[in-house]
Scaffold this motif. Sequence first.
Motif, PDB file in Angstrom:
ATOM      1  N   SER A 110       0.851  -1.197   0.000  1.00 52.04           N
ATOM      2  CA  SER A 110       0.000   0.000   0.000  1.00 52.04           C
ATOM      3  C   SER A 110       0.878   1.234   0.000  1.00 52.04           C
ATOM      4  O   SER A 110       1.222   1.776   1.044  1.00 52.04           O
ATOM      5  N   ALA A 111       1.210   1.677  -1.212  1.00 48.18           N
ATOM      6  CA  ALA A 111       2.176   2.766  -1.357  1.00 48.18           C
ATOM      7  C   ALA A 111       1.708   4.048  -0.681  1.00 48.18           C
ATOM      8  O   ALA A 111       2.496   4.739  -0.037  1.00 48.18           O
ATOM      9  N   GLY A 165      -2.265   4.590  -8.605  1.00 47.25           N
ATOM     10  CA  GLY A 165      -1.259   4.018  -9.485  1.00 47.25           C
ATOM     11  C   GLY A 165       0.003   4.870  -9.544  1.00 47.25           C
ATOM     12  O   GLY A 165       1.119   4.355  -9.605  1.00 47.25           O
ATOM     13  N   MET A 166      -0.187   6.211  -9.511  1.00 47.69           N
ATOM     14  CA  MET A 166       0.986   7.103  -9.524  1.00 47.69           C
ATOM     15  C   MET A 166       1.758   6.975  -8.216  1.00 47.69           C
ATOM     16  O   MET A 166       2.995   6.923  -8.207  1.00 47.69           O
ATOM     17  N   ALA A 167       1.033   6.917  -7.097  1.00 44.93           N
ATOM     18  CA  ALA A 167       1.698   6.795  -5.789  1.00 44.93           C
ATOM     19  C   ALA A 167       2.527   5.516  -5.740  1.00 44.93           C
ATOM     20  O   ALA A 167       3.661   5.504  -5.247  1.00 44.93           O
ATOM     21  N   GLN A 168       1.969   4.448  -6.291  1.00 48.15           N
ATOM     22  CA  GLN A 168       2.702   3.178  -6.300  1.00 48.15           C
ATOM     23  C   GLN A 168       3.982   3.316  -7.119  1.00 48.15           C
ATOM     24  O   GLN A 168       5.057   2.870  -6.705  1.00 48.15           O
ATOM     25  N   ALA A 191      -2.394  -3.150  -7.497  1.00 46.34           N
ATOM     26  CA  ALA A 191      -3.390  -2.081  -7.626  1.00 46.34           C
ATOM     27  C   ALA A 191      -3.274  -1.359  -8.968  1.00 46.34           C
ATOM     28  O   ALA A 191      -3.856  -0.296  -9.148  1.00 46.34           O
ATOM     29  N   LEU A 192      -2.520  -1.923  -9.902  1.00 47.72           N
ATOM     30  CA  LEU A 192      -2.222  -1.202 -11.137  1.00 47.72           C
ATOM     31  C   LEU A 192      -2.946  -1.799 -12.343  1.00 47.72           C
ATOM     32  O   LEU A 192      -3.206  -3.004 -12.383  1.00 47.72           O
ATOM     33  N   ASP A 193      -3.237  -0.929 -13.327  1.00 45.07           N
ATOM     34  CA  ASP A 193      -3.787  -1.442 -14.584  1.00 45.07           C
ATOM     35  C   ASP A 193      -2.659  -2.170 -15.323  1.00 45.07           C
ATOM     36  O   ASP A 193      -1.479  -1.973 -15.024  1.00 45.07           O
ATOM     37  N   PRO A 194      -3.006  -3.021 -16.289  1.00 51.23           N
ATOM     38  CA  PRO A 194      -1.979  -3.866 -16.916  1.00 51.23           C
ATOM     39  C   PRO A 194      -0.818  -3.085 -17.528  1.00 51.23           C
ATOM     40  O   PRO A 194       0.340  -3.485 -17.402  1.00 51.23           O
ATOM     41  N   GLY A 195      -1.120  -1.932 -18.152  1.00 47.98           N
ATOM     42  CA  GLY A 195      -0.057  -1.162 -18.795  1.00 47.98           C
ATOM     43  C   GLY A 195       0.935  -0.617 -17.772  1.00 47.98           C
ATOM     44  O   GLY A 195       2.157  -0.676 -17.959  1.00 47.98           O
ATOM     45  N   THR A 196       0.403  -0.086 -16.675  1.00 51.79           N
ATOM     46  CA  THR A 196       1.264   0.467 -15.637  1.00 51.79           C
ATOM     47  C   THR A 196       2.023  -0.643 -14.917  1.00 51.79           C
ATOM     48  O   THR A 196       3.194  -0.488 -14.577  1.00 51.79           O
TER      49      THR A 196
END
Length: 317
Positions: A110-111, A165-168, A191-196
Amino acid sequence: MTTTTAMPTTMLGSVRLDEVSIRIGLPGSPRRWVHAAERVSLDLVPGRVTAVVGESGCGKSVLALALMGLLPAGTITAGSIHYGDVDLLTASERVLQGIRGGGLGLIPQSAATHLNPVRTVGSTMAEALAAHGRPTGADGVRALLDELALPAGTIDRYPHELSGGMAQRVLVAMTLALRPAVVVADEPTSALDPGTARLVLAALRNHADAGHAVMLITHDLVAAREVADTVAVMYAGRLMEIGPVDPVLVRPRHGYSRALLDALPENGMTPAPGLPSSLVDPDPSVCAWHTRVGVPCVPAGRVDDDHWLACVPAGWS
Ligand SMILES: [Zn+2]
């Protein structure tokens, strides 16, 4: 043509887990114990990504805490986790503080909760770099932000201005900017979408390729297959199979590894038979997986130079 790659300036190192057992006490009387790890042996080697895979609750995240010296008070451990001459299971907090960051870096699940809410990303990053004697505002940090597709302006933002996603990705960049000899990434893409997710996995792969060790803890077999060199399959606190990605995640030998693969969408999402095993006060003399599926088993061991199996069904040669 021979090319010479400059070695990273950070110390290079490996981590050896040797027969690590971890028992965490539950409140109440009589005392009950979660057997989070049972005689786990594993090497984390520079230049390699080692994925530890298994379902949620199998004990793999507890291994991450053990490596970082962050197990809850009152936890009972046996075995050793050596980083150089230091046993991370018994080292003092002062010694551990000297190792965390530059020696061992953790990318937690949990970033957002690990970023200081009143400091900008750039300010937190500069402080961490300065604390480890690295130049602040280095090109390397910008390159990491670029690599993770974070806009340059990210550096001036506060954590509440970042998406999850940015925080991660910021936390990944912060951890890798210190160039730790060993990175422990605990479900870094969950917690990220596949691209990220692919960007984060690529950054971890690059970190290993630069001569560092990476431990990728994940329930995502596709992620493991994409970036790992070695895979360790964990069930109910025990390692079931260790070896290269192929065979472990392509032609597995252990029944539990096969069950994990069968549960993938590409294989029809076939659920594993039986009910998940409890980690609370199990009988340590029996194999939880083969008890679950009702098949007696016998200990196996090394089946190839770099391929190890905990057990095989009784009667198999
Ligand atoms: Zn077994």
